[in-house]
Design a protein around this motif. Structure first.
Motif, PDB file in Angstrom:
ATOM      1  N   ASP A 176      19.866  -8.681  11.218  1.00 25.69           N
ATOM      2  CA  ASP A 176      19.397  -7.296  11.033  1.00 25.69           C
ATOM      3  C   ASP A 176      20.243  -6.282  11.797  1.00 25.69           C
ATOM      4  O   ASP A 176      19.922  -5.093  11.793  1.00 25.69           O
ATOM      5  N   LEU A 177      21.260  -6.739  12.493  1.00 23.46           N
ATOM      6  CA  LEU A 177      22.076  -5.866  13.368  1.00 23.46           C
ATOM      7  C   LEU A 177      21.173  -5.076  14.318  1.00 23.46           C
ATOM      8  O   LEU A 177      21.404  -3.900  14.589  1.00 23.46           O
ATOM      9  N   ASP A 178      20.115  -5.765  14.783  1.00 27.65           N
ATOM     10  CA  ASP A 178      19.146  -5.134  15.697  1.00 27.65           C
ATOM     11  C   ASP A 178      19.630  -5.390  17.135  1.00 27.65           C
ATOM     12  O   ASP A 178      19.313  -6.425  17.742  1.00 27.65           O
ATOM     13  N   TRP A 179      20.399  -4.476  17.653  1.00 29.00           N
ATOM     14  CA  TRP A 179      21.047  -4.690  18.948  1.00 29.00           C
ATOM     15  C   TRP A 179      20.059  -4.745  20.096  1.00 29.00           C
ATOM     16  O   TRP A 179      20.193  -5.564  21.008  1.00 29.00           O
ATOM     17  N   LYS A 180      19.044  -3.868  20.029  1.00 30.65           N
ATOM     18  CA  LYS A 180      18.055  -3.839  21.120  1.00 30.65           C
ATOM     19  C   LYS A 180      17.375  -5.204  21.269  1.00 30.65           C
ATOM     20  O   LYS A 180      17.223  -5.733  22.370  1.00 30.65           O
TER      21      LYS A 180
ATOM     22  N   ASP B 145      26.524   0.975  14.623  1.00 32.94           N
ATOM     23  CA  ASP B 145      25.443   0.132  14.076  1.00 32.94           C
ATOM     24  C   ASP B 145      25.947  -1.306  13.909  1.00 32.94           C
ATOM     25  O   ASP B 145      25.166  -2.252  13.886  1.00 32.94           O
ATOM     26  N   THR B 146      27.284  -1.480  13.783  1.00 28.68           N
ATOM     27  CA  THR B 146      27.836  -2.845  13.791  1.00 28.68           C
ATOM     28  C   THR B 146      28.371  -3.067  15.213  1.00 28.68           C
ATOM     29  O   THR B 146      27.745  -2.668  16.158  1.00 28.68           O
ATOM     30  N   CYS B 147      29.506  -3.730  15.344  1.00 26.22           N
ATOM     31  CA  CYS B 147      30.190  -3.713  16.630  1.00 26.22           C
ATOM     32  C   CYS B 147      31.658  -3.443  16.348  1.00 26.22           C
ATOM     33  O   CYS B 147      32.078  -3.445  15.182  1.00 26.22           O
ATOM     34  N   SER B 148      32.451  -3.197  17.371  1.00 21.92           N
ATOM     35  CA  SER B 148      33.828  -2.753  17.143  1.00 21.92           C
ATOM     36  C   SER B 148      34.775  -3.900  16.769  1.00 21.92           C
ATOM     37  O   SER B 148      35.948  -3.681  16.550  1.00 21.92           O
ATOM     38  N   MET B 149      34.235  -5.106  16.679  1.00 18.36           N
ATOM     39  CA  MET B 149      35.083  -6.261  16.320  1.00 18.36           C
ATOM     40  C   MET B 149      35.637  -6.109  14.896  1.00 18.36           C
ATOM     41  O   MET B 149      36.835  -6.244  14.677  1.00 18.36           O
ATOM     42  N   CYS B 150      34.760  -5.828  13.929  1.00 15.92           N
ATOM     43  CA  CYS B 150      35.227  -5.619  12.540  1.00 15.92           C
ATOM     44  C   CYS B 150      34.877  -4.214  12.042  1.00 15.92           C
ATOM     45  O   CYS B 150      35.342  -3.799  10.974  1.00 15.92           O
ATOM     46  N   GLY B 151      34.023  -3.500  12.779  1.00 13.29           N
ATOM     47  CA  GLY B 151      33.678  -2.117  12.424  1.00 13.29           C
ATOM     48  C   GLY B 151      33.122  -2.000  11.009  1.00 13.29           C
ATOM     49  O   GLY B 151      32.174  -2.709  10.653  1.00 13.29           O
ATOM     50  N   ASP B 152      33.749  -1.147  10.180  1.00  9.95           N
ATOM     51  CA  ASP B 152      33.210  -0.914   8.822  1.00  9.95           C
ATOM     52  C   ASP B 152      33.372  -2.140   7.917  1.00  9.95           C
ATOM     53  O   ASP B 152      32.819  -2.190   6.822  1.00  9.95           O
ATOM     54  N   LEU B 153      34.147  -3.146   8.396  1.00 11.02           N
ATOM     55  CA  LEU B 153      34.297  -4.376   7.592  1.00 11.02           C
ATOM     56  C   LEU B 153      33.345  -5.475   8.081  1.00 11.02           C
ATOM     57  O   LEU B 153      33.574  -6.658   7.837  1.00 11.02           O
ATOM     58  N   CYS B 154      32.314  -5.079   8.757  1.00 12.39           N
ATOM     59  CA  CYS B 154      31.332  -6.036   9.309  1.00 12.39           C
ATOM     60  C   CYS B 154      30.778  -6.932   8.202  1.00 12.39           C
ATOM     61  O   CYS B 154      30.174  -6.443   7.231  1.00 12.39           O
ATOM     62  N   ALA B 155      31.021  -8.228   8.337  1.00 17.53           N
ATOM     63  CA  ALA B 155      30.592  -9.174   7.303  1.00 17.53           C
ATOM     64  C   ALA B 155      29.079  -9.126   7.091  1.00 17.53           C
ATOM     65  O   ALA B 155      28.596  -9.158   5.950  1.00 17.53           O
ATOM     66  N   ILE B 156      28.348  -9.015   8.190  1.00 19.60           N
ATOM     67  CA  ILE B 156      26.880  -9.025   8.089  1.00 19.60           C
ATOM     68  C   ILE B 156      26.418  -7.808   7.281  1.00 19.60           C
ATOM     69  O   ILE B 156      25.566  -7.909   6.394  1.00 19.60           O
ATOM     70  N   LYS B 157      27.029  -6.659   7.582  1.00 16.33           N
ATOM     71  CA  LYS B 157      26.649  -5.419   6.899  1.00 16.33           C
ATOM     72  C   LYS B 157      27.016  -5.489   5.408  1.00 16.33           C
ATOM     73  O   LYS B 157      26.214  -5.137   4.537  1.00 16.33           O
TER      74      LYS B 157
HETATM   75  S1  SF4 Z   1      30.447  -9.330  11.584  1.00 13.72           S
HETATM   76 FE1  SF4 Z   1      31.985  -8.372  12.914  1.00 13.72          FE
HETATM   77  S2  SF4 Z   1      31.309  -6.254  13.211  1.00 13.72           S
HETATM   78 FE2  SF4 Z   1      29.593  -7.369  12.337  1.00 13.72          FE
HETATM   79  S3  SF4 Z   1      28.424  -7.924  14.140  1.00 13.72           S
HETATM   80 FE3  SF4 Z   1      29.748  -9.675  13.678  1.00 13.72          FE
HETATM   81  S4  SF4 Z   1      31.587  -9.341  14.895  1.00 13.72           S
HETATM   82 FE4  SF4 Z   1      30.468  -7.411  14.897  1.00 13.72          FE
END
Ligand code: SF4
Length: 431
Positions: free
Chosen positions: A376-380, A403-415
């Motif tokens: 859910d990308l629920d960071w809290k 809302d994602t993290c800076s690892m993949c940013g807008d290419l966040c696989a989960i998103k």
């Molecule tokens: S898929 Fe990438 S951007 Fe998304 S939460 Fe995992 S590491 Fe971060």
């Protein structure tokens, strides 16, 4: 309750009330825990002379973590050691061992004993300090110090009863690169060689058990012959000591003294499993307290990580109690920050060990919740569930509120996947 009382009293004066409370915290039926205590497969180190929240160690219990603190000759700052002990407890330690060898040992120990945690000591250290050197420690002095520690409220004592003439003969017959690396083991070797006497803890083991039974103190049968480097792992001395500890473990159980076993030192990762299983088998499945295993000698500065790998593997094979190793291991007396880091890494290893000890098909609720929070990308929620959420939060916040993290940013696989499925779901509904 009567049955439970009988079961518990067979191996300690631990009351059924304590067993009930501890069993509840472990999610174990109190009667089952009482039976395991009576059979010597679980211990609850709890000196009746002191009030604190006890913990159970052994079969079916969560893996516990001990943290060693203590002054040394060159570095004696008792206030710092107390701060380290408190830092260890607040970062997840279940027990503290006071290994002080510098300064006023009684005064330091008294302060440690005021902490609300299980406390262990190694009495031979104090005996050597009082005598001036190991060769001048005699049986009278050693037993006097042991009795004092028991009277003062220490919950468990590491006693190197297995370092006997037979183990010394094995050491001579099959020499090791590192000789003896256990401090207690080395002291006993020096006493035996220079005095030409058997180790009094082995020779007078029945008397030792009488003292421990009188104060209801748990014995941790020390591994004075643990290997000190990978090359020494297959040498004879440690195996001879295991066999002796097995015999002593049976004697302790018969005398109504709770006992655990220490092992197995430095060894390659592929030897950890069978060593753990061998110790468990030889000692009648006594709780196993691990110093290490250090599974490579090439990472000083990172020995906390090395031990976590060895420790989690050992837990998978049945080990019950991990001793924290700090980044300073083999290098210097740890700083407070080393204790915090080491405790956290040991706690993580204990959790991994726990997950590996669960029955097939068991799902850890916290692990399941974390997977959902990640999905859910629920960071809290992720920070709340994380073992050390403060660190996770700090790292995530480095690149701002994403809302994602800076690892993949807008290419966040989960998103990406979430959006695809949500889109698909919407289209399906429209139809
Ligand atoms: S898929 Fe990438 S951007 Fe998304 S939460 Fe995992 S590491 Fe971060």
């Amino acid at each position: 309750m009567v049955l439970m009382d009988l079961l518990v009293r067979r191996c300690s004066r631990t009351t059924p009330r304590i067993v009930s409370v501890v069993a509840q915290s472990e999610g174990i039926e109190p009667e089952r825990m009482a039976r395991a205590i009576a059979a010597g497969r679980i211990v609850i180190p709890k000196n009746p002379n002191r009030k604190h929240v006890p913990c159970a160690i052994g079969e079916g219990c969560h893996v516990k973590v001990n943290v060693n603190i203590g002054t040394s000759g060159p570095h004696c700052d008792p206030a710092l050691e107390i701060r380290k002990a408190k830092a260890a407890i607040s970062n997840g330690a279940d027990a503290i061992m006071d290994l002080s060898t510098g300064g006023n040992l009684l005064s330091i120990r008294k302060k440690i004993l005021t902490l609300d945690t299980t406390v262990g000591t190694v009495p031979v250290y104090e005996a050597v300090r009082r005598a001036g050197n190991a060769a001048d420690v005699d049986a009278d002095l050693l037993f006097r110090v042991i009795r004092e520690h028991c009277r003062q409220g220490v919950d468990f004592l590491t006693l190197h009863c297995g370092v006997n003439r037979q183990a010394l003969a094995a050491l001579r017959a099959d020499p090791r690169v590192m000789g003896v690396v256990s401090r207690g083991g080395a002291f006993h070797c020096a006493m035996m060689v220079q005095r030409d006497e058997e180790n009094p803890l082995f020779a007078e083991f029945e008397y030792l058990l009488e003292i421990l039974a009188e104060y209801d103190v748990t014995i941790s049968l020390g591994d004075g012959m643990r290997p000190g480097c990978l090359q020494d792992a297959e040498k004879l001395a440690k195996s001879v000591e295991y066999v002796t500890l097995g015999t002593l473990a049976q004697k302790a159980l018969a005398a109504g003294v709770q006992r655990m076993i220490e092992g197995p030192g430095h060894m390659p990762l592929n030897q950890v499993g069978y060593n753990v299983r061998m110790i468990k088998e030889i000692t009648g499945n006594a709780p196993l307290y691990l110093l290490g295993p250090i599974v490579t000698d090439l990472a000083p500065g990172y020995d906390h990580v090395v031990t976590a790998i060895g420790g989690a593997t050992a837990c998978m094979h049945g080990a019950d109690f991990l001793c924290m190793v700090s980044p300073s291991e083999h290098l210097a007396l740890p700083l407070e920050k080393d204790i915090v880091e080491g405790t956290r890494i040991a706690r993580i290893a204990a959790h991994i060990g726990d997950t590996a000890r669960r029955p097939e098909g068991y799902r850890d609720k916290r692990e399941v919740a974390m997977a959902n929070a990640r999905k859910d990308l629920d960071w809290k929620e992720q920070f709340r569930l994380a073992l050390y959420g403060d660190v996770a939060q700090e790292i995530h916040a480095r690149d701002g509120e994403l809302d994602t993290c800076s690892m993949c940013g807008d290419l966040c696989a989960i998103k990406v996947v979430k959006e695809i499925f949500e889109e698909k779901g919407r289209k399906k509904k429209k139809k």
